[in-house]
Write a protein that holds these residues in place. Structure first.
Motif, PDB file in Angstrom:
ATOM      1  N   ILE A 151       3.376   3.454   7.021  1.00 33.22           N
ATOM      2  CA  ILE A 151       2.030   3.500   7.596  1.00 33.22           C
ATOM      3  C   ILE A 151       1.982   4.515   8.728  1.00 33.22           C
ATOM      4  N   ASN A 152       3.035   4.573   9.521  1.00 35.16           N
ATOM      5  CA  ASN A 152       3.089   5.519  10.638  1.00 35.16           C
ATOM      6  C   ASN A 152       3.041   6.964  10.144  1.00 35.16           C
ATOM      7  N   LEU A 153       3.675   7.235   9.007  1.00 37.15           N
ATOM      8  CA  LEU A 153       3.734   8.603   8.490  1.00 37.15           C
ATOM      9  C   LEU A 153       2.391   9.119   7.984  1.00 37.15           C
ATOM     10  N   ILE A 154       1.511   8.219   7.531  1.00 38.85           N
ATOM     11  CA  ILE A 154       0.224   8.694   7.026  1.00 38.85           C
ATOM     12  C   ILE A 154      -0.822   8.802   8.122  1.00 38.85           C
ATOM     13  N   ASP A 155      -0.431   8.474   9.359  1.00 39.45           N
ATOM     14  CA  ASP A 155      -1.377   8.531  10.473  1.00 39.45           C
ATOM     15  C   ASP A 155      -1.526   9.972  10.949  1.00 39.45           C
ATOM     16  N   GLY A 156      -2.171  10.808  10.104  1.00 36.11           N
ATOM     17  CA  GLY A 156      -2.286  12.221  10.425  1.00 36.11           C
ATOM     18  C   GLY A 156      -3.704  12.747  10.515  1.00 36.11           C
ATOM     19  N   LEU A 157      -4.688  11.943  10.125  1.00 37.26           N
ATOM     20  CA  LEU A 157      -6.092  12.358  10.193  1.00 37.26           C
ATOM     21  C   LEU A 157      -6.917  11.247  10.822  1.00 37.26           C
ATOM     22  N   ASP A 158      -8.068  11.609  11.355  1.00 36.22           N
ATOM     23  CA  ASP A 158      -8.951  10.624  11.967  1.00 36.22           C
ATOM     24  C   ASP A 158      -9.287   9.515  10.971  1.00 36.22           C
ATOM     25  N   GLY A 159      -8.988   8.286  11.331  1.00 33.41           N
ATOM     26  CA  GLY A 159      -9.367   7.138  10.514  1.00 33.41           C
ATOM     27  C   GLY A 159      -8.517   6.899   9.289  1.00 33.41           C
ATOM     28  N   LEU A 160      -7.503   7.733   9.039  1.00 34.91           N
ATOM     29  CA  LEU A 160      -6.743   7.621   7.792  1.00 34.91           C
ATOM     30  C   LEU A 160      -5.881   6.365   7.741  1.00 34.91           C
ATOM     31  N   ALA A 161      -4.978   6.214   8.700  1.00 36.81           N
ATOM     32  CA  ALA A 161      -4.082   5.051   8.684  1.00 36.81           C
ATOM     33  C   ALA A 161      -4.855   3.750   8.861  1.00 36.81           C
ATOM     34  N   ALA A 162      -5.875   3.777   9.731  1.00 34.29           N
ATOM     35  CA  ALA A 162      -6.673   2.562   9.961  1.00 34.29           C
ATOM     36  C   ALA A 162      -7.408   2.147   8.693  1.00 34.29           C
ATOM     37  N   GLY A 163      -7.985   3.115   7.982  1.00 34.34           N
ATOM     38  CA  GLY A 163      -8.723   2.808   6.758  1.00 34.34           C
ATOM     39  C   GLY A 163      -7.827   2.331   5.635  1.00 34.34           C
ATOM     40  N   VAL A 164      -6.707   3.030   5.427  1.00 32.12           N
ATOM     41  CA  VAL A 164      -5.764   2.639   4.375  1.00 32.12           C
ATOM     42  C   VAL A 164      -5.195   1.252   4.672  1.00 32.12           C
ATOM     43  N   SER A 165      -4.893   0.992   5.948  1.00 34.09           N
ATOM     44  CA  SER A 165      -4.376  -0.328   6.340  1.00 34.09           C
ATOM     45  C   SER A 165      -5.414  -1.413   6.100  1.00 34.09           C
ATOM     46  N   THR A 166      -6.681  -1.113   6.401  1.00 34.04           N
ATOM     47  CA  THR A 166      -7.752  -2.091   6.176  1.00 34.04           C
ATOM     48  C   THR A 166      -7.864  -2.447   4.703  1.00 34.04           C
ATOM     49  N   ILE A 167      -7.792  -1.437   3.844  1.00 35.48           N
ATOM     50  CA  ILE A 167      -7.862  -1.678   2.399  1.00 35.48           C
ATOM     51  C   ILE A 167      -6.681  -2.528   1.948  1.00 35.48           C
ATOM     52  N   ALA A 168      -5.485  -2.224   2.462  1.00 37.29           N
ATOM     53  CA  ALA A 168      -4.298  -3.012   2.117  1.00 37.29           C
ATOM     54  C   ALA A 168      -4.433  -4.456   2.598  1.00 37.29           C
ATOM     55  N   LEU A 169      -4.957  -4.634   3.808  1.00 35.27           N
ATOM     56  CA  LEU A 169      -5.131  -5.984   4.359  1.00 35.27           C
ATOM     57  C   LEU A 169      -6.166  -6.780   3.570  1.00 35.27           C
ATOM     58  N   MET A 170      -7.247  -6.122   3.155  1.00 35.71           N
ATOM     59  CA  MET A 170      -8.270  -6.797   2.360  1.00 35.71           C
ATOM     60  C   MET A 170      -7.700  -7.194   0.992  1.00 35.71           C
ATOM     61  N   THR A 171      -6.873  -6.312   0.423  1.00 38.04           N
ATOM     62  CA  THR A 171      -6.219  -6.645  -0.847  1.00 38.04           C
ATOM     63  C   THR A 171      -5.282  -7.838  -0.668  1.00 38.04           C
ATOM     64  N   LEU A 172      -4.532  -7.834   0.437  1.00 41.96           N
ATOM     65  CA  LEU A 172      -3.651  -8.962   0.739  1.00 41.96           C
ATOM     66  C   LEU A 172      -4.434 -10.263   0.857  1.00 41.96           C
ATOM     67  N   ALA A 173      -5.586 -10.201   1.533  1.00 43.46           N
ATOM     68  CA  ALA A 173      -6.406 -11.399   1.714  1.00 43.46           C
ATOM     69  C   ALA A 173      -6.909 -11.920   0.368  1.00 43.46           C
ATOM     70  N   VAL A 174      -7.336 -11.005  -0.505  1.00 45.52           N
ATOM     71  CA  VAL A 174      -7.820 -11.397  -1.832  1.00 45.52           C
ATOM     72  C   VAL A 174      -6.693 -12.029  -2.638  1.00 45.52           C
ATOM     73  N   MET A 175      -5.511 -11.393  -2.618  1.00 46.20           N
ATOM     74  CA  MET A 175      -4.373 -11.941  -3.355  1.00 46.20           C
ATOM     75  C   MET A 175      -3.972 -13.303  -2.800  1.00 46.20           C
ATOM     76  N   ALA A 176      -4.048 -13.460  -1.465  1.00 43.03           N
ATOM     77  CA  ALA A 176      -3.708 -14.743  -0.846  1.00 43.03           C
ATOM     78  C   ALA A 176      -4.689 -15.829  -1.259  1.00 43.03           C
ATOM     79  N   MET A 177      -5.972 -15.452  -1.427  1.00 43.38           N
ATOM     80  CA  MET A 177      -6.966 -16.415  -1.910  1.00 43.38           C
ATOM     81  C   MET A 177      -6.613 -16.885  -3.320  1.00 43.38           C
TER      82      MET A 177
END
Length: 351
Positions: A151-177
């Motif tokens: 995750i640290n390595l993709i933090d190279g553009l505005d909003g990139l790591a935060a957005g990708v992490s959010t998508i991953a977290l939302m996927t995790l939440a759905v899978m956990a449901m």
């Protein structure tokens, strides 16, 4: 009650981020432009502190109102605090890679030895069980440290790591449901809400960067929550978090391949990551970020589909994903401009 915690975490991030921005300037936690950076002016970092604070507020509220409890909770929060502290020091003073790695390993060890979170065994798809034994400990630590840095390595553009992490977290939440895992649902959803609040200030043109404080924290939490959601499961299901994190994992893997092929150390920084290559192809800053968001969302959707597939269907999906990744990597030159084994093979058969 979790919905109230989500809203509170979201609002807390919006309130805390401007305050952290001021703090970053006062502490000198700023990011100056250089040949590897895309931004052209001095930017405050340390934004991850706002994400961490908003997340902790959301978790505390949920615990106070619902008596939210888990055997893992305190170990995860203590380890996350160590990760954040490591990131803060790095954002202020730019510590060595070894010092950052030490902080990550200590945090991972707390999760394993205090929280008891580790991969013990997996059920093989065609019968039988694979016991990790003591190897489960280093395997778990490597997983946590690896995803944290991905995750640290993709933090190279505005909003990139935060957005990708959010998508991953939302996927995790759905899978956990789907799996009925309450702690992963709560922690992933609250952290996603905090990160979305931060994105209001971090999306292009960014007013603040999350810095290593945020990138390491998000990577660490995603790695641990993935372990919580998929430990002691079938080997096919264990592939789910790998698919879900396809963007950062593949970017990191091919960065290592690229550097080794060019005779550099695997840890040497360069300017040929996924976002760099898309920018070089002529896409704008926002277009590049949105393309990678779309890729992350596709991986997330593939992970959900994968979880419901039969064994042979899952194997076929893995094969399709691997071929698609390889073709994409070769087309954009992610592993180096001369790395085109699959395309060269296609050309040979077409002759």
């Amino acid at each position: 009650m979790i919905y109230v915690s989500l809203i509170v975490a979201f609002i807390a991030a919006i309130i805390l981020t401007p305050l952290v921005k001021r703090l970053a300037f006062r502490l000198g936690a700023v990011d100056a432009p250089n040949y590897r950076k895309v931004h052209a002016r001095i930017m405050p970092r340390l934004g991850g502190l706002a994400i961490f604070g908003a997340f902790m507020i959301g978790i505390l509220l949920l615990k106070l109102v619902t008596n939210f409890e888990s055997d893992y909770l305190y170990a995860i929060l203590i380890a996350a605090t160590i990760i954040v502290a490591t990131g803060i020091v790095d954002d202020m003073r730019e510590i060595s890679a070894k010092a950052k790695l030490l902080g990550q390993v200590i945090a991972a060890c707390i999760v394993v030895f205090v929280g008891g979170i580790q991969i013990d065994n997996i059920n093989l798809p065609f019968g039988g069980e694979l016991e990790f034994g003591w190897l489960g400990i280093p395997f778990t630590i490597i997983w946590i440290v690896g995803i944290t840095n991905a995750i640290n390595l993709i933090d190279g553009l505005d909003g990139l790591a935060a957005g990708v992490s959010t998508i991953a977290l939302m996927t995790l939440a759905v899978m956990a449901m789907i799996m009925g895992n309450g702690i992963v649902i709560a922690m992933a959803a609250i952290l996603a809400a905090a990160t979305i609040g931060f994105l209001f200030f971090n999306f292009h043109p960014a007013k603040i960067f999350m810095g290593d404080t945020g990138a390491l924290f998000l990577g660490f939490m995603i790695s641990v929550l993935a372990l919580l959601g998929f430990k002691n499961v079938a080997v096919i299901s264990f592939v789910i978090p790998v698919i879900m994190l396809g963007v950062p994992i593949s970017d990191t893997f091919f960065a290592i391949v690229r550097r080794l092929r060019s005779g550099k150390k695997w840890s040497d920084p360069d300017k040929s990551h996924l976002h760099h290559r898309l920018l070089d192809l002529g896409f704008s800053h926002r277009q590049t970020v949105m393309i990678i968001y779309a890729m992350a969302a596709m991986f997330g959707l593939a992970a959900v589909i994968f979880s419901m597939a039969k064994v042979w269907g899952a194997i076929l999906l893995i094969a399709v994903i691997l071929v698609a990744i390889e073709l994409f990597v070769e087309i954009i030159g992610l592993a180096g401009k001369n790395y085109k084994p699959l395309l060269n093979l296609v050309r040979i058969f077409n002759k």
